[in-house]
Design a protein around this motif. Structure first.
Motif, PDB file in Angstrom:
ATOM      1  N   GLY A  89      -8.057 -22.444  13.905  1.00  0.00           N
ATOM      2  CA  GLY A  89      -8.937 -21.359  13.736  1.00  0.00           C
ATOM      3  C   GLY A  89      -8.415 -19.875  14.178  1.00  0.00           C
ATOM      4  N   SER A  90      -7.051 -20.057  14.715  1.00  0.00           N
ATOM      5  CA  SER A  90      -6.626 -18.575  15.042  1.00  0.00           C
ATOM      6  C   SER A  90      -5.115 -18.742  14.743  1.00  0.00           C
ATOM      7  CB  SER A  90      -6.885 -18.162  16.461  1.00  0.00           C
ATOM      8  OG  SER A  90      -6.115 -19.249  17.397  1.00  0.00           O
ATOM      9  N   LEU A  91      -4.597 -17.660  14.458  1.00  0.00           N
ATOM     10  CA  LEU A  91      -2.874 -17.532  14.283  1.00  0.00           C
ATOM     11  C   LEU A  91      -2.282 -17.874  15.618  1.00  0.00           C
ATOM     12  CD1 LEU A  91      -0.375 -16.959  12.844  1.00  0.00           C
ATOM     13  CD2 LEU A  91      -0.781 -14.402  13.459  1.00  0.00           C
ATOM     14  N   ARG A 144       4.794 -21.472   7.056  1.00  0.00           N
ATOM     15  CA  ARG A 144       4.110 -20.782   6.067  1.00  0.00           C
ATOM     16  C   ARG A 144       2.733 -20.734   6.000  1.00  0.00           C
ATOM     17  NH1 ARG A 144       9.030 -22.045   3.160  1.00  0.00           N
ATOM     18  NH2 ARG A 144      10.383 -20.563   2.966  1.00  0.00           N
ATOM     19  N   GLY A 145       2.213 -22.268   5.879  1.00  0.00           N
ATOM     20  CA  GLY A 145       0.805 -22.463   5.757  1.00  0.00           C
ATOM     21  C   GLY A 145      -0.112 -21.844   6.965  1.00  0.00           C
ATOM     22  N   ILE A 146       0.595 -21.908   8.187  1.00  0.00           N
ATOM     23  CA  ILE A 146       0.057 -21.194   9.183  1.00  0.00           C
ATOM     24  C   ILE A 146      -0.224 -19.622   9.096  1.00  0.00           C
ATOM     25  CG2 ILE A 146       0.188 -20.475  11.695  1.00  0.00           C
ATOM     26  CD1 ILE A 146       1.516 -23.343  12.133  1.00  0.00           C
ATOM     27  N   LEU A 147       0.605 -18.956   8.608  1.00  0.00           N
ATOM     28  CA  LEU A 147       0.782 -17.744   8.224  1.00  0.00           C
ATOM     29  C   LEU A 147      -0.156 -17.362   7.161  1.00  0.00           C
ATOM     30  CD1 LEU A 147       4.449 -16.646   8.705  1.00  0.00           C
ATOM     31  CD2 LEU A 147       2.466 -16.301  10.257  1.00  0.00           C
ATOM     32  N   ASP A 148      -0.260 -18.257   6.229  1.00  0.00           N
ATOM     33  CA  ASP A 148      -1.137 -17.984   5.040  1.00  0.00           C
ATOM     34  C   ASP A 148      -2.607 -18.122   5.247  1.00  0.00           C
ATOM     35  OD1 ASP A 148       1.001 -17.611   3.325  1.00  0.00           O
ATOM     36  OD2 ASP A 148       0.961 -19.779   2.421  1.00  0.00           O
ATOM     37  N   ARG A 149      -2.778 -19.016   6.292  1.00  0.00           N
ATOM     38  CA  ARG A 149      -4.391 -19.129   6.621  1.00  0.00           C
ATOM     39  C   ARG A 149      -4.887 -18.013   7.599  1.00  0.00           C
ATOM     40  NH1 ARG A 149      -2.716 -24.485   7.118  1.00  0.00           N
ATOM     41  NH2 ARG A 149      -2.431 -24.362   9.576  1.00  0.00           N
ATOM     42  N   ALA A 150      -3.749 -17.543   8.304  1.00  0.00           N
ATOM     43  CA  ALA A 150      -3.933 -16.277   9.057  1.00  0.00           C
ATOM     44  C   ALA A 150      -4.418 -15.234   8.488  1.00  0.00           C
ATOM     45  CB  ALA A 150      -2.825 -16.278  10.105  1.00  0.00           C
ATOM     46  N   ASP A 152      -5.692 -15.266   5.355  1.00  0.00           N
ATOM     47  CA  ASP A 152      -6.902 -15.387   4.653  1.00  0.00           C
ATOM     48  C   ASP A 152      -7.862 -14.964   5.673  1.00  0.00           C
ATOM     49  OD1 ASP A 152      -5.646 -16.407   2.368  1.00  0.00           O
ATOM     50  OD2 ASP A 152      -5.975 -18.343   2.761  1.00  0.00           O
ATOM     51  N   ARG A 153      -7.628 -15.238   6.778  1.00  0.00           N
ATOM     52  CA  ARG A 153      -8.760 -14.749   8.022  1.00  0.00           C
ATOM     53  C   ARG A 153      -8.725 -13.343   8.278  1.00  0.00           C
ATOM     54  NH1 ARG A 153      -6.863 -19.798  10.515  1.00  0.00           N
ATOM     55  NH2 ARG A 153      -5.560 -18.549  11.832  1.00  0.00           N
ATOM     56  N   GLY A 154      -7.543 -12.536   7.942  1.00  0.00           N
ATOM     57  CA  GLY A 154      -7.524 -11.174   8.246  1.00  0.00           C
ATOM     58  C   GLY A 154      -6.726 -10.803   9.312  1.00  0.00           C
ATOM     59  N   GLU A 155      -5.955 -11.846   9.800  1.00  0.00           N
ATOM     60  CA  GLU A 155      -5.177 -11.732  11.150  1.00  0.00           C
ATOM     61  C   GLU A 155      -3.879 -11.179  10.872  1.00  0.00           C
ATOM     62  OE1 GLU A 155      -5.495 -14.760  14.586  1.00  0.00           O
ATOM     63  OE2 GLU A 155      -6.181 -15.987  12.630  1.00  0.00           O
ATOM     64  N   LEU A 156      -3.277 -10.912   9.484  1.00  0.00           N
ATOM     65  CA  LEU A 156      -1.647 -10.519   9.510  1.00  0.00           C
ATOM     66  C   LEU A 156      -1.761  -9.048   9.074  1.00  0.00           C
ATOM     67  CD1 LEU A 156      -0.986 -13.201   9.991  1.00  0.00           C
ATOM     68  CD2 LEU A 156       0.248 -13.064   7.926  1.00  0.00           C
ATOM     69  N   ARG A 157      -1.012  -8.389   9.249  1.00  0.00           N
ATOM     70  CA  ARG A 157      -0.674  -7.035   8.538  1.00  0.00           C
ATOM     71  C   ARG A 157      -0.359  -7.326   7.176  1.00  0.00           C
ATOM     72  NH1 ARG A 157       3.406  -6.568  12.203  1.00  0.00           N
ATOM     73  NH2 ARG A 157       4.874  -6.018  10.657  1.00  0.00           N
TER      74      ARG A 157
END
Length: 204
Positions: A89-91, A144-150, A152-157
Motif C-alpha cells: 500500500g506504500s512505495l 517497475r510494477g512497484i513504481l507504477d502502483r506508487a 497511481d497512488r500519487g506518490e511519485l513525482r
C-alpha cells in the motif's frame, strides 16, 4: 547450438518422453545450482549434476537438451518462485519488502551460483541473452510494477526517473554481492530505500 527462449519465457521446457515429475525437476535444478556454485558455469557438466542429484544422465536429458537449457530454466523457476511482487500500500513498504526478499535470496545458497553465472555472461552470448530475457526481466518487472502502483497512488513525482530507479535498485544489491563482499543485510537495504530510491522518485 542456438537456443530458443520461447519455452523459457512461457515458464516451461520442451516436453519429451514420460510425464514430468515436478519434484524431480526441482531436485535436478537444485543440484545444478550447487554444482555451479562450486565450479562455475563453464565447468558445469550434466554428469556432475546427475551425480549430485543421484540421477541418471538420461533423466536430465529427457528434460533439458543442454546445460544452457538447464541453467536458464533454473533461473526462470527461481525468478518465478522468489521474486514475488509485494503490495503493502506504500512505495516505501513495497521497496523495503522486495529488496529485503531479493537480498535474502541472493545471500543464500543461490548467491554463489548467481556470482558464478553472472561472471560468465560476457563470455557466453547465448547465456547472457537468455539470462536477460528471463531472470533479469522478471526482477525489473517487479520493480517497475512497484513504481507504477506508487504513481497511481500519487506518490511519485511526474518527472521521476523510473528506469534509473529500477537500475539502481538491482545494481546496488549485485555490486555489494559480487564486488564488496559486505553483507546484504536489512540496514543496507534500508539505506538504499531511504537515502537513494525514495529521494530519487518520491514527491517530497
Amino acid at each position: 547450438m542456438a537456443v530458443s527462449t520461447t519455452a523459457f519465457n512461457e515458464g516451461r521446457t520442451p516436453q519429451r518422453g514420460r510425464p514430468r515429475d515436478a519434484s524431480r525437476d526441482d531436485a535436478l535444478r537444485q543440484a545444478a545450482l550447487e554444482v555451479m556454485a562450486e565450479v562455475g558455469y563453464r565447468a558445469l557438466t550434466m554428469d556432475a549434476v546427475a551425480a549430485r542429484a543421484r540421477a541418471g544422465k538420461a533423466t536430465i536429458y529427457r528434460r533439458w537438451e543442454s546445460k544452457l537449457d538447464l541453467v536458464i530454466d533454473t533461473c526462470t523457476q527461481l525468478a518465478t518462485q522468489n521474486l514475488a511482487a509485494p503490495d503493502t500500500g506504500s512505495l516505501a513498504g513495497d521497496l523495503r519488502e522486495f529488496l529485503s526478499s531479493f537480498a535474502a535470496f541472493l545471500s543464500g545458497p543461490i548467491g554463489k551460483a548467481a556470482q558464478a553465472l553472472v561472471g560468465e555472461l560476457p563470455h557466453e552470448p547465448e547465456l547472457a541473452t537468455a539470462f536477460r530475457e528471463t531472470f533479469l526481466i522478471s526482477q525489473r518487472d517487479v520493480l517497475r510494477g512497484i513504481l507504477d502502483r506508487a504513481a497511481d497512488r500519487g506518490e511519485l513525482r511526474a518527472d521521476a526517473p523510473r528506469g534509473m530507479a529500477v537500475e539502481i535498485a538491482g545494481a546496488a544489491l549485485i555490486y555489494r554481492l559480487m564486488l564488496t563482499g559486505d553483507p546484504l543485510d536489512e540496514p543496507f537495504v534500508e539505506k538504499v530505500v531511504e537515502q537513494v530510491l525514495l529521494p530519487l522518485v518520491r514527491i517530497s
